[in-house]
Design a protein around this motif. Structure first.
Motif, mmCIF file in Angstrom:
data_model
loop_
_atom_site.group_PDB
_atom_site.id
_atom_site.type_symbol
_atom_site.label_atom_id
_atom_site.label_comp_id
_atom_site.label_asym_id
_atom_site.label_seq_id
_atom_site.Cartn_x
_atom_site.Cartn_y
_atom_site.Cartn_z
ATOM 1 N N ASN A 138 0.828 -1.203 0.000
ATOM 2 C CA ASN A 138 0.000 0.000 0.000
ATOM 3 C C ASN A 138 0.864 1.256 0.000
ATOM 4 O OD1 ASN A 138 -2.266 -1.539 0.030
ATOM 5 N ND2 ASN A 138 -2.802 -1.147 2.170
ATOM 6 N N ASN A 139 0.413 2.282 -0.704
ATOM 7 C CA ASN A 139 1.071 3.588 -0.761
ATOM 8 C C ASN A 139 2.371 3.592 -1.555
ATOM 9 O OD1 ASN A 139 -1.063 4.404 0.829
ATOM 10 N ND2 ASN A 139 0.112 4.331 2.734
ATOM 11 N N LYS A 140 2.577 2.570 -2.404
ATOM 12 C CA LYS A 140 3.687 2.592 -3.356
ATOM 13 C C LYS A 140 3.128 2.979 -4.723
ATOM 14 C CE LYS A 140 6.622 0.666 -0.428
ATOM 15 N NZ LYS A 140 7.546 1.565 0.313
ATOM 16 N N ILE A 141 3.966 3.725 -5.488
ATOM 17 C CA ILE A 141 3.628 3.972 -6.887
ATOM 18 C C ILE A 141 4.294 2.863 -7.694
ATOM 19 C CG2 ILE A 141 3.828 5.521 -8.864
ATOM 20 C CD1 ILE A 141 2.003 6.647 -6.709
ATOM 21 N N VAL A 142 3.481 2.115 -8.406
ATOM 22 C CA VAL A 142 3.959 0.944 -9.131
ATOM 23 C C VAL A 142 3.774 1.184 -10.623
ATOM 24 C CG1 VAL A 142 3.684 -1.551 -9.420
ATOM 25 C CG2 VAL A 142 3.180 -0.475 -7.197
ATOM 26 N N ILE A 184 -7.273 -8.093 -25.669
ATOM 27 C CA ILE A 184 -8.160 -6.953 -25.436
ATOM 28 C C ILE A 184 -7.364 -5.658 -25.405
ATOM 29 C CG2 ILE A 184 -9.757 -5.870 -23.784
ATOM 30 C CD1 ILE A 184 -10.468 -8.775 -22.883
ATOM 31 N N GLU A 185 -6.211 -5.706 -24.754
ATOM 32 C CA GLU A 185 -5.437 -4.486 -24.564
ATOM 33 C C GLU A 185 -3.999 -4.860 -24.254
ATOM 34 O OE1 GLU A 185 -7.251 -2.030 -21.548
ATOM 35 O OE2 GLU A 185 -5.602 -0.608 -21.687
ATOM 36 N N SER A 186 -3.072 -4.008 -24.700
ATOM 37 C CA SER A 186 -1.666 -4.217 -24.371
ATOM 38 C C SER A 186 -1.006 -2.863 -24.170
ATOM 39 C CB SER A 186 -0.963 -4.966 -25.501
ATOM 40 O OG SER A 186 0.431 -4.959 -25.270
ATOM 41 N N SER A 187 -0.129 -2.783 -23.179
ATOM 42 C CA SER A 187 0.568 -1.520 -22.935
ATOM 43 C C SER A 187 1.912 -1.495 -23.649
ATOM 44 C CB SER A 187 0.791 -1.319 -21.426
ATOM 45 O OG SER A 187 1.709 -2.273 -20.938
ATOM 46 N N LYS A 188 2.172 -2.522 -24.473
ATOM 47 C CA LYS A 188 3.471 -2.721 -25.094
ATOM 48 C C LYS A 188 3.945 -1.507 -25.894
ATOM 49 C CE LYS A 188 5.620 -6.197 -28.078
ATOM 50 N NZ LYS A 188 5.583 -5.441 -29.349
ATOM 51 N N ASP A 189 3.053 -0.873 -26.640
ATOM 52 C CA ASP A 189 3.463 0.207 -27.531
ATOM 53 C C ASP A 189 3.262 1.597 -26.948
ATOM 54 O OD1 ASP A 189 4.188 -1.638 -29.493
ATOM 55 O OD2 ASP A 189 2.088 -1.828 -30.090
ATOM 56 N N ARG A 190 3.107 1.669 -25.657
ATOM 57 C CA ARG A 190 2.972 2.985 -25.032
ATOM 58 C C ARG A 190 3.727 2.968 -23.708
ATOM 59 N NH1 ARG A 190 -2.860 1.074 -24.401
ATOM 60 N NH2 ARG A 190 -3.037 0.630 -22.186
ATOM 61 N N PRO A 191 3.858 4.143 -23.071
ATOM 62 C CA PRO A 191 4.589 4.155 -21.797
ATOM 63 C C PRO A 191 3.913 3.218 -20.792
ATOM 64 C CG PRO A 191 4.143 6.399 -22.557
ATOM 65 C CD PRO A 191 3.383 5.473 -23.469
ATOM 66 N N ALA A 192 4.726 2.611 -19.930
ATOM 67 C CA ALA A 192 4.178 1.730 -18.909
ATOM 68 C C ALA A 192 3.198 2.508 -18.035
ATOM 69 C CB ALA A 192 5.310 1.148 -18.063
ATOM 70 N N MET A 193 2.271 1.785 -17.414
ATOM 71 C CA MET A 193 1.236 2.435 -16.620
ATOM 72 C C MET A 193 1.642 2.524 -15.151
ATOM 73 S SD MET A 193 -2.650 1.131 -15.884
ATOM 74 C CE MET A 193 -2.088 -0.156 -14.777
ATOM 75 N N ALA A 194 1.522 3.718 -14.574
ATOM 76 C CA ALA A 194 1.820 3.907 -13.156
ATOM 77 C C ALA A 194 0.512 4.018 -12.382
ATOM 78 C CB ALA A 194 2.650 5.170 -12.956
ATOM 79 N N TYR A 195 0.468 3.384 -11.216
ATOM 80 C CA TYR A 195 -0.742 3.496 -10.386
ATOM 81 C C TYR A 195 -0.337 3.511 -8.919
ATOM 82 C CZ TYR A 195 -0.467 -1.321 -8.792
ATOM 83 O OH TYR A 195 -0.052 -2.474 -8.184
ATOM 84 N N LEU A 196 -1.254 3.975 -8.090
ATOM 85 C CA LEU A 196 -1.032 3.993 -6.639
ATOM 86 C C LEU A 196 -1.612 2.715 -6.048
ATOM 87 C CD1 LEU A 196 -0.347 5.328 -3.893
ATOM 88 C CD2 LEU A 196 -2.536 6.537 -4.047
ATOM 89 N N HIS A 197 -0.738 1.896 -5.439
ATOM 90 C CA HIS A 197 -1.198 0.612 -4.905
ATOM 91 C C HIS A 197 -2.021 0.815 -3.638
ATOM 92 C CE1 HIS A 197 -1.019 -3.796 -4.896
ATOM 93 N NE2 HIS A 197 -1.005 -3.708 -3.580
ATOM 94 N N GLY A 198 -3.135 0.087 -3.539
ATOM 95 C CA GLY A 198 -3.978 0.140 -2.343
ATOM 96 C C GLY A 198 -5.046 1.212 -2.400
ATOM 97 N N ALA A 199 -5.214 1.859 -3.555
ATOM 98 C CA ALA A 199 -6.181 2.952 -3.673
ATOM 99 C C ALA A 199 -7.312 2.606 -4.640
ATOM 100 C CB ALA A 199 -5.481 4.226 -4.124
#
Ligand SMILES: [Zn+2]
Length: 161
Positions: free
Chosen positions: A5-9, A24-39
């Motif tokens: 929790n509270n890490k940016i991943v 359905i979807e792939s992040s391969k051709d774009r910047p990786a996705m960052a999210y806030l864990h536990g939110a």
């Protein structure tokens, strides 16, 4: 640093429909996705699978609808007389219409068009689907005070949305 929790991943991921095998979807051709864990920025099943992982980890997880976008509800399916949609230039299966409802705008996907009526579905397009995520963990860092306050990740330039 492990994911908690509270890490940016930051992750790269590929999402496949477990039943059809379709991508359905792939992040391969774009910047990786960052999210806030536990939110609750991610669907519950994916967030749970990421817990305790670390940079460099790669894994695959199969997520049932109840831990993804929910079951498909028949309550979300409506038939609209074609007459009511005559202002639209064209209407075809797969189109997404925006309708104003008491709870604000809702996205309705057109699932069937007959000569007299149109069937629209308010469910999330991935509702009722079992999903397979292939994930690689690219980065893990502590969230800033501002990110914690906002409940989401900010990019390198303090990107905001
Ligand atoms: Zn923010």
């Amino acid at each position: 640093m492990t994911i908690a929790n509270n890490k940016i991943v930051t992750i790269h991921y590929k999402l496949v429909d477990a039943q059809s095998g379709d991508l359905i979807e792939s992040s391969k051709d774009r910047p990786a996705m960052a999210y806030l864990h536990g939110a609750n920025n991610l669907i519950p099943g994916l967030e749970k699978a990421l817990e305790g992982k670390k940079v460099g980890d790669e894994f695959e997880v199969t997520i049932a609808p109840e831990d993804a976008y929910g079951e498909h509800s028949e309550n979300g399916v409506h038939k609209v007389p074609l007459e009511e949609l005559k202002d639209l230039e064209k209407i075809e299966v797969g189109m997404v219409l925006t309708a104003q409802t008491e709870n604000g705008p809702a996205n309705l996907q057109v699932t069937e068009v007959s000569e007299t009526e149109v069937t629209v579905d308010a469910n999330h397009p991935l509702a009722g689907k079992t999903l397979i995520f292939s994930v690689s963990v690219e980065a893990v860092r502590d969230a800033s005070a501002e990110e914690l306050e906002h409940g989401h990740a900010h990019g390198p330039e303090g990107h905001h949305h």
